[in-house]
Design an enzyme around this catalytic site. Sequence first.
Site: not given
Length: 306
Positions: A54-55, A84, A105, A133
């Site tokens: 969704r986000t 890396k 995120r 959130h």
Amino acid sequence: MKLHHVIEAQQFDTPTLLHLFNTATEMEQVVARGGTSDFQQRIMATLFYEPSTRTRFSFETAMHRLGGQVISTENAAEFSSVAKGETLEDTIEILNGYADVIVIRHYEVGAAKRAGAVSRVPIINAGDGPGQHPTQALLDLYTIRKEIGAIDGLKIAMVGDLAQGRTVRSLTYLLSKFRDIQIYFVAPSLLKMKEDILEHLRERRIWYVEETDLDKVLPEVDVVYQTRIQKERFGDRIADYEKCRGVYIINLDTLRRMRPKSIVMHPLPRLDEISMEVDSDPRAAYFRQAQNGLYVRMALLTMVLA
Ligand code: CP
């Protein structure tokens, strides 16, 4: 009204929330017309170190509907130079040269704040581990206002994984800015709401109670905000996870105990904590809630890119 970084729910005051919600309502009309070209020169980077449906998709759709462009890595831990050994700070510095806004995120609490400390372009926190959130909480509040008609006077039950769920933390911070809010925290003893949030509510003199019996709470509330038990945050504590899953399930029997005008919300994804038979009941608001994420994120982008 201009915003810069969006890191935590506490940063929003009530006038900003109302402006955002009014803009989100306008965005519903913009989407109905197919979108706008207002932001055609602007680029949004999405940098996701944890999975998302969704986000990420709603932010990317939001930018496309506003006429902007998107650069993206769907698994930053594997497909960016983090693999890396590049630091988050260096990654953000580099993206500052390419993008006008960065949506991040991350699996670590505080990662978005670290990104914000080194970024000249706006950083939007799309979830930082079990921290916060904030954009989910904004769309949750928008949904409550749209479905129930008001936020002042709301009675809400937050149910499930309250200890590890970032959405309930951010939503509680936002609700604490409104009047006559009553919050029922319904969780297994291992997953109770954390003390920092309860302390915040006591400071703000917001009414709350901790409960284990969901049936007792159901007839009292306007909103049942169900959450998933987050297996990925238990690590090797599999026995604890097994103890907590399946304790609270929303099904047809649950609906019978709820008020006729109440709603069921869930940030999603769901596993088995809401039975699919609930989906066809008009009180099942979770798919409408996810749709609202598009409008609220379009509104947020217009405010940070203004
Ligand atoms: N609600 C939410 O954050 O969903 P995703 O994990 O799919 O983005």
